[in-house]
Write a protein that holds these residues in place. Structure first.
Motif, PDB file in Angstrom:
ATOM      1  N   MET A   1       0.821  -1.280  -0.110  1.00 34.52           N
ATOM      2  CA  MET A   1      -0.104  -0.150  -0.116  1.00 34.52           C
ATOM      3  C   MET A   1       0.845   1.295  -0.063  1.00 34.52           C
ATOM      4  N   SER A   2       1.837   1.335   0.958  1.00 34.13           N
ATOM      5  CA  SER A   2       2.866   2.297   0.749  1.00 34.13           C
ATOM      6  C   SER A   2       4.200   2.007   1.408  1.00 34.13           C
ATOM      7  N   THR A   3       5.123   2.933   1.301  1.00 34.33           N
ATOM      8  CA  THR A   3       6.389   2.913   1.864  1.00 34.33           C
ATOM      9  C   THR A   3       7.145   4.117   2.592  1.00 34.33           C
ATOM     10  N   LEU A   4       7.727   3.938   3.495  1.00 36.39           N
ATOM     11  CA  LEU A   4       8.334   4.876   4.151  1.00 36.39           C
ATOM     12  C   LEU A   4       9.867   4.441   4.336  1.00 36.39           C
ATOM     13  N   ILE A   5      10.675   5.445   3.630  1.00 38.59           N
ATOM     14  CA  ILE A   5      12.114   5.397   3.528  1.00 38.59           C
ATOM     15  C   ILE A   5      12.839   6.507   4.403  1.00 38.59           C
ATOM     16  N   THR A   6      13.681   5.877   5.239  1.00 35.79           N
ATOM     17  CA  THR A   6      14.047   6.784   6.439  1.00 35.79           C
ATOM     18  C   THR A   6      15.591   6.706   6.199  1.00 35.79           C
ATOM     19  N   TYR A   7      16.392   8.024   5.938  1.00 28.91           N
ATOM     20  CA  TYR A   7      17.938   7.953   5.550  1.00 28.91           C
ATOM     21  C   TYR A   7      18.800   7.957   7.091  1.00 28.91           C
ATOM     22  N   LEU A   8      19.581   7.086   7.323  1.00 29.65           N
ATOM     23  CA  LEU A   8      20.315   6.916   8.459  1.00 29.65           C
ATOM     24  C   LEU A   8      21.687   7.594   8.302  1.00 29.65           C
ATOM     25  N   ASN A   9      22.163   8.071   7.367  1.00 29.86           N
ATOM     26  CA  ASN A   9      23.597   8.572   7.480  1.00 29.86           C
ATOM     27  C   ASN A   9      23.801   9.697   6.463  1.00 29.86           C
ATOM     28  N   ASP A  10      24.940  10.437   6.281  1.00 29.81           N
ATOM     29  CA  ASP A  10      24.912  11.121   5.284  1.00 29.81           C
ATOM     30  C   ASP A  10      25.843  10.548   4.272  1.00 29.81           C
ATOM     31  N   VAL A  11      25.606  11.013   3.160  1.00 33.12           N
ATOM     32  CA  VAL A  11      26.292  10.531   1.851  1.00 33.12           C
ATOM     33  C   VAL A  11      27.182  11.282   1.194  1.00 33.12           C
ATOM     34  N   ALA A  12      28.269  11.069   1.113  1.00 35.13           N
ATOM     35  CA  ALA A  12      29.097  12.357   0.618  1.00 35.13           C
ATOM     36  C   ALA A  12      28.822  12.610  -0.921  1.00 35.13           C
ATOM     37  N   SER A  13      28.173  11.857  -1.804  1.00 33.23           N
ATOM     38  CA  SER A  13      27.833  12.329  -3.109  1.00 33.23           C
ATOM     39  C   SER A  13      26.835  11.199  -3.580  1.00 33.23           C
ATOM     40  N   GLY A  14      25.677  11.490  -4.243  1.00 30.06           N
ATOM     41  CA  GLY A  14      24.859  10.659  -4.832  1.00 30.06           C
ATOM     42  C   GLY A  14      23.792   9.838  -3.960  1.00 30.06           C
ATOM     43  N   GLY A  15      23.088   9.027  -4.373  1.00 31.74           N
ATOM     44  CA  GLY A  15      22.230   8.206  -3.225  1.00 31.74           C
ATOM     45  C   GLY A  15      20.942   8.761  -3.383  1.00 31.74           C
ATOM     46  N   GLU A  16      20.425   9.905  -4.154  1.00 36.39           N
ATOM     47  CA  GLU A  16      19.111  10.390  -3.912  1.00 36.39           C
ATOM     48  C   GLU A  16      18.009   9.311  -4.268  1.00 36.39           C
ATOM     49  N   THR A  17      16.752   9.238  -3.855  1.00 40.10           N
ATOM     50  CA  THR A  17      15.488   8.570  -4.311  1.00 40.10           C
ATOM     51  C   THR A  17      14.992   9.437  -5.296  1.00 40.10           C
TER      52      THR A  17
END
Length: 79
Positions: A1-17
């Motif tokens: 039905m739905s999704t929750l994505i929580t980011y846990l750390n800093d990423v130096a470059s890239g990695g966007e959703t």
């Protein structure tokens, strides 16, 4: 039905959703989260929920993902 994505750390470059149908991307920063549903008000698949993770160019990306389901998840039998 739905999704929750929580980011846990800093990423130096890239990695966007990113959501290509919406032209929106969410940066992976600790404490940020993105929530989205897969169906519209008519219970049809909402194609705007199409998403992908951009390549992490430097560093690592750690996320916590919670999938909300309508029914219990049943995994496929092992082969």
């Amino acid at each position: 039905m739905s999704t929750l994505i929580t980011y846990l750390n800093d990423v130096a470059s890239g990695g966007e959703t990113f959501f290509p149908k919406l032209g929106v991307s969410v940066s992976p920063e600790p404490g940020n989260a993105v929530y989205f549903e897969y169906a519209n008000g008519l219970d049809q698949v909402d194609r705007r929920s199409l998403h992908a993770g951009a390549r992490v160019e430097r560093g690592e990306k750690w996320v916590l993902t919670k999938w909300m389901r309508e029914r219990p998840f049943v995994s496929a039998p092992a082969t």
